[in-house]
Design an enzyme around this catalytic site. Structure first.
Site, short mmCIF file in Angstrom:
data_model
loop_
_atom_site.label_atom_id
_atom_site.label_comp_id
_atom_site.label_asym_id
_atom_site.label_seq_id
_atom_site.Cartn_x
_atom_site.Cartn_y
_atom_site.Cartn_z
N ASP A 117 -43.07 59.00 50.71
CA ASP A 117 -44.51 59.19 50.87
C ASP A 117 -44.78 59.55 52.32
O ASP A 117 -44.18 58.97 53.23
CB ASP A 117 -45.26 57.90 50.51
CG ASP A 117 -45.25 57.59 49.02
OD1 ASP A 117 -45.09 58.54 48.23
OD2 ASP A 117 -45.41 56.42 48.66
N ASP A 136 -47.66 62.29 43.76
CA ASP A 136 -48.69 61.30 43.45
C ASP A 136 -50.01 61.97 43.12
O ASP A 136 -50.72 61.56 42.20
CB ASP A 136 -48.87 60.33 44.62
CG ASP A 136 -47.63 59.50 44.91
OD1 ASP A 136 -46.79 59.34 44.00
OD2 ASP A 136 -47.51 59.02 46.05
#
Length: 159
Positions: A117, A136
């Site tokens: 991330d 995501d």
């Protein structure tokens, strides 16, 4: 189904390219943070060993394989669902986003043991400690799209 697979492939490639670029080319893993458009957008490295916001990240190896199995199960469920009740074009695009994003995060777990991330958005004096990635975004948009654009309604029979 061709539309679904095309969207899934583009989503997967874009997700993996952005992660590769940020982690390996830009060296975010070593730098930790890069300001892109302060204070709104930063690249902030976060290895996510759990699910959203790092939940269930305690047993890393077990969690890794459980989450790979769950993501694979969700992809298979969506594919079976779409075969039984095919949506229109927007539903297929949404499904492609969801599947491409899910597979992108599975690849991360296989390659790195965690999901990479790196996108962080903060604003107006609020420091958001969480990061996310292209996969995501695609998973979220795909899930919302499947809710908004479900399968075609069966034709009603005349009385």
């Amino acid at each position: 189904m061709r539309l679904l697979w095309s969207v899934a492939a583009v989503t997967l490639v874009f997700d993996q390219l952005t992660k590769w670029w940020v982690v390996h080319v830009m060296g975010l893993a070593g730098k930790g943070q890069i300001d892109v458009w302060p204070p709104f957008i930063q690249f902030r490295m976060a290895w996510n060993y759990g699910i959203n916001f790092g939940l269930f990240s305690g047993q890393q190896d077990t969690t890794r394989w459980v989450l790979i199995a769950v993501a694979t199960g969700i992809v298979l469920f969506v594919l079976v669902w779409l075969r039984r009740d095919p949506p229109g074009r927007l539903g297929m695009v949404a499904a492609g986003l969801l599947i491409g994003g899910a597979v992108g995060n599975v690849i991360d777990r296989l390659l790195y043991g965690a999901v990479a991330d790196f996108l962080n958005m903060s604003c107006c004096g609020i420091d958001n400690p969480y990061a996310f990635n292209v996969a995501d975004i695609a998973i979220f948009a795909g899930a919302i799209g499947l809710v908004l654009f479900p399968g075609a309604e069966a034709p009603k029979k005349a009385p």
